[in-house]
Scaffold this active site. Structure first.
Site, PDB file in Angstrom:
ATOM      1  N   THR A   1       0.827  -1.202   0.000  1.00 28.25           N
ATOM      2  CA  THR A   1       0.000   0.000   0.000  1.00 28.25           C
ATOM      3  C   THR A   1       0.860   1.249   0.000  1.00 28.25           C
ATOM      4  O   THR A   1       1.931   1.253   0.601  1.00 28.25           O
ATOM      5  CB  THR A   1      -0.824  -0.004   1.310  1.00 28.25           C
TER       6      THR A   1
ATOM      7  N   GLY B   1       1.181  -3.729   4.610  1.00 30.45           N
ATOM      8  CA  GLY B   1       1.459  -5.113   4.981  1.00 30.45           C
ATOM      9  C   GLY B   1       0.185  -5.912   5.126  1.00 30.45           C
ATOM     10  O   GLY B   1      -0.897  -5.459   4.719  1.00 30.45           O
TER      11      GLY B   1
ATOM     12  N   GLY C   1      -3.014  -7.004   5.824  1.00 28.51           N
ATOM     13  CA  GLY C   1      -4.121  -6.240   6.373  1.00 28.51           C
ATOM     14  C   GLY C   1      -4.841  -6.913   7.527  1.00 28.51           C
ATOM     15  O   GLY C   1      -5.265  -6.237   8.476  1.00 28.51           O
TER      16      GLY C   1
HETATM   17  N1  ASP Z   1      -2.387  -3.566   3.727  1.00 30.11           N
HETATM   18  C1  ASP Z   1      -2.740  -3.998   2.393  1.00 30.11           C
HETATM   19  C2  ASP Z   1      -3.892  -4.972   2.483  1.00 30.11           C
HETATM   20  O1  ASP Z   1      -3.868  -5.852   3.311  1.00 30.11           O
HETATM   21  C3  ASP Z   1      -1.626  -4.601   1.628  1.00 30.11           C
HETATM   22  C4  ASP Z   1      -0.247  -4.009   1.827  1.00 30.11           C
HETATM   23  O2  ASP Z   1      -0.087  -2.900   2.232  1.00 30.11           O
HETATM   24  O3  ASP Z   1       0.744  -4.676   1.597  1.00 30.11           O
HETATM   25  O4  ASP Z   1      -4.787  -4.893   1.676  1.00 30.11           O
END
Ligand code: ASP
Length: 262
Positions: A149, A201, A203
């Site tokens: 993200t 990361g 979520g």
């Molecule tokens: N946080 C995001 C999600 O889980 C993915 C990411 O940031 O890596 O959708």
């Protein structure tokens, strides 16, 4: 007040450059983060945000985004399809509706009513990758290629904070899955009296720890931005008894401009 902007990942550098320009021209933190993350949303080479993002398990690109301003206002969209800039729809939800979260078809319809265009955001490469993935149905979730993200936090010359968070979520997620990014307090939280925090990361882990809210609360208790991010990470590690097979990262920006990440 010295304007400051921070964001997640290398793909945030272009977004930071753009946001910095706005802030140094006396612009608002809210405009800086919205326009900043749009740089990443537009970049087809970024496979984890906006146009060009990885698909879900059925081959659809579904987007999550959230935004907060310095007055405790928040807006978010979940599972939005066929719209290139989910962050701007999130801002419209915040400013032009009585709600905070809009999901799926309703979020899409709202975007269209607000003048956004229906666009194909499925890149050729994403389609090819999905077809390949379908053959094997295996994906290494520990790889940092599959989900990243952009979360951006800014402090402007007026001393106001804002944050924006936008993602296509985990690659090949179950159709309908929503991550932390549009969940206020999990993927993003801003308290203009204290500071702002945001996440990237896995979520599911970030939602369970309400990570961004936790970090702002820790800063309110006197933790530095760095220590607050580390504490949020340590709590997640502890829950998993040190056996971690995923990635989580947080960034934080305090009201006085100090920042940290872990
Ligand atoms: N946080 C995001 C999600 O889980 C993915 C990411 O940031 O890596 O959708």
């Amino acid at each position: 007040m010295k304007p400051t902007v921070i964001s997640t990942w290398k793909h945030g550098l272009g977004a930071n450059k753009c946001a910095s320009k706005i802030l140094s021209n006396n612009g608002l933190a809210l405009d800086a983060v919205e326009i900043g993350v749009k740089v990443t949303e537009s970049d087809i080479k970024v496979r984890t945000v906006g146009h060009g993002g990885y698909t879900d398990n059925l081959g659809y690109v579904t987007l999550d985004a959230s935004i907060m301003d310095h007055n405790d206002n928040a807006g978010s969209v979940l599972y939005l399809q066929n719209i290139k800039h989910p962050i701007s729809v999130a801002r419209r939800v915040m400013e032009n509706s009585d709600h905070i979260m809009l999901a799926g078809d309703g979020a899409y319809q709202f975007a269209i009513d607000q003048g956004f265009k229906k666009e194909n955001i499925l890149a050729e490469q994403s389609k090819k990758d999905w077809i390949e993935w379908k053959k094997k149905k295996k994906h290494d979730l520990s790889s940092n290629q599959n989900h990243d993200t952009i979360t951006q936090l800014a402090l402007d010359q007026h001393g106001n904070l804002a944050g924006a968070c936008t993602t296509s979520g985990l690659a090949y997620k179950l159709h309908g899955r929503v991550g932390d990014s549009p969940i206020i307090g999990s993927g993003l939280f801003v308290d203009n009296n204290i500071g702002a925090a945001g996440a990237t990361g896995e979520g599911e882990e970030i939602i369970k720890s309400v990570g961004s809210f936790l970090i702002v609360e820790l800063m309110a208790q006197g933790y530095s931005p760095l220590k607050a991010c580390e504490e949020a990470i340590f709590r997640i590690i502890k829950k998993h008894k040190n056996k971690i097979k995923f990635q989580v990262a947080f960034i934080a920006l305090r009201k006085d401009g100090e920042f940290g990440a872990a």
